[in-house]
Write a protein that holds these residues in place. Structure first.
Motif, PDB file in Angstrom:
ATOM      1  N   GLY A 209      72.714  37.771  91.912  1.00 51.39           N
ATOM      2  CA  GLY A 209      72.024  36.674  91.244  1.00 51.39           C
ATOM      3  C   GLY A 209      70.543  36.596  91.543  1.00 51.39           C
ATOM      4  O   GLY A 209      69.959  35.505  91.565  1.00 51.39           O
ATOM      5  N   THR A 212      67.890  39.552  86.481  1.00 46.91           N
ATOM      6  CA  THR A 212      68.678  39.936  85.318  1.00 46.91           C
ATOM      7  C   THR A 212      67.973  41.110  84.646  1.00 46.91           C
ATOM      8  O   THR A 212      66.743  41.225  84.732  1.00 46.91           O
ATOM      9  N   THR A 233      63.981  40.134  84.807  1.00 51.18           N
ATOM     10  CA  THR A 233      63.598  38.730  84.990  1.00 51.18           C
ATOM     11  C   THR A 233      64.160  38.206  86.303  1.00 51.18           C
ATOM     12  O   THR A 233      65.355  38.380  86.584  1.00 51.18           O
ATOM     13  N   THR A 235      65.592  35.437  88.774  1.00 50.57           N
ATOM     14  CA  THR A 235      66.242  34.139  88.742  1.00 50.57           C
ATOM     15  C   THR A 235      65.474  33.189  89.663  1.00 50.57           C
ATOM     16  O   THR A 235      64.509  33.595  90.341  1.00 50.57           O
ATOM     17  N   THR A 236      65.895  31.943  89.723  1.00 47.04           N
ATOM     18  CA  THR A 236      65.270  30.990  90.656  1.00 47.04           C
ATOM     19  C   THR A 236      65.385  31.503  92.086  1.00 47.04           C
ATOM     20  O   THR A 236      64.424  31.446  92.865  1.00 47.04           O
ATOM     21  N   LYS A 237      66.535  32.029  92.426  1.00 48.09           N
ATOM     22  CA  LYS A 237      66.744  32.610  93.753  1.00 48.09           C
ATOM     23  C   LYS A 237      65.806  33.789  93.968  1.00 48.09           C
ATOM     24  O   LYS A 237      65.208  33.941  95.044  1.00 48.09           O
ATOM     25  N   LYS A 239      62.885  34.374  92.559  1.00 47.32           N
ATOM     26  CA  LYS A 239      61.488  33.934  92.700  1.00 47.32           C
ATOM     27  C   LYS A 239      61.195  33.491  94.128  1.00 47.32           C
ATOM     28  O   LYS A 239      60.096  33.721  94.652  1.00 47.32           O
TER      29      LYS A 239
END
Length: 249
Positions: A209, A212, A233, A235-237, A239
């Motif tokens: 996670g 992507t 891209t 994910t929030t994790k 970043k």
């Protein structure tokens, strides 16, 4: 009277952990012992032949401590130092960290009475018994905090950086744009080169996670062949990970 010398055997990548253990031992036994840690900047002075200093310290040591992890147990030098302790018939204390246990290591290390690094009380008691020196109060809470941070670095962060290195080696611009913008595009001309890396990332960073990976657009036709477009891209994790101090790119 000579002070007993405790030799801490470790790999370079885990020198911070060796120094934390050295500090804890110095706090526990004050000036009643000497400690050899090859990477602390003090035990081997500038200009000295490091191999000579290490061998002399192995010869003088009263106790051998070996830091054992999945990474260190595969290193020849760790096994060399363990063998030196074994041949001299001195007490040996394997200290397991970063998820490894005695069931994961080969003979002869796995037949030695080892300790988990979180068992600092027990480690100190074993040393105290061998060298007949009383234990002074140690801030175990602070020790465990620092050790846990290092174990996270040696497990999670080493693996994350190893996985991102696959992307970085493929195209350095991808890691650059992921860190600055959170997204990066890649044009692929040779599936046979990209597919193994894509499969690897799907089983690591995508599965965890962190990023992507998706195809976008159609197939472009150029003079050199067909081109497929992929978008990476975070994910929030992801970043949060690329902005962390332990992220190496």
């Amino acid at each position: 009277m000579n002070k007993p010398l405790i030799f801490i055997s470790h790999i370079t990548e885990e020198s911070e952990l060796a120094i934390e253990i050295k500090d804890a031992l110095e706090e526990a036994f004050l000036d009643k012992i000497e400690i050899f840690v090859s990477s602390d900047g003090d035990c081997i002075r500038l200009g000295e032949e490091w191999i000579d200093v290490i061998i002399e310290s192995l010869r003088k040591s009263a106790i051998g401590i070996i830091l054992i992890s999945y990474k260190s147990v595969e290193r020849r030098w760790i096994n060399f130092e363990a063998g030196a302790f074994w041949m001299r018939n001195i007490p040996i204390i394997p200290i397991y960290h970063s998820g490894i246990t005695e069931h994961d290591v080969p003979i002869p290390i796995n037949i030695m009475q080892g300790k988990i690094i979180s068992e600092l009380d027990s480690i100190l008691m074993s040393i105290s018994k061998e060298i007949n020196v009383e234990i002074n109060q140690v801030n175990i809470t602070e020790f465990n905090k620092k050790v846990n941070e290092l174990q996270e670095k040696y497990t999670f962060w080493d693996k994350v950086n190893e996985n991102f290195e696959k992307i970085h080696n493929m195209d350095e611009r991808i890691t650059k744009y992921l860190k600055s913008k959170g997204v990066a595009n890649l044009q692929v001309m040779k599936d046979e080169l990209f597919n193994p890396i894509h499969n690897f990332l799907n089983n690591t960073l995508v599965k965890d996670g962190i990023i992507t990976i998706e195809r976008y657009g159609g197939v472009d036709f150029t003079m050199d062949g067909t081109v497929k477009n992929y978008r990476f891209t975070l994910t929030t994790k992801g970043k949060e990970i690329v902005q962390h101090k332990n992220f190496k790119f």
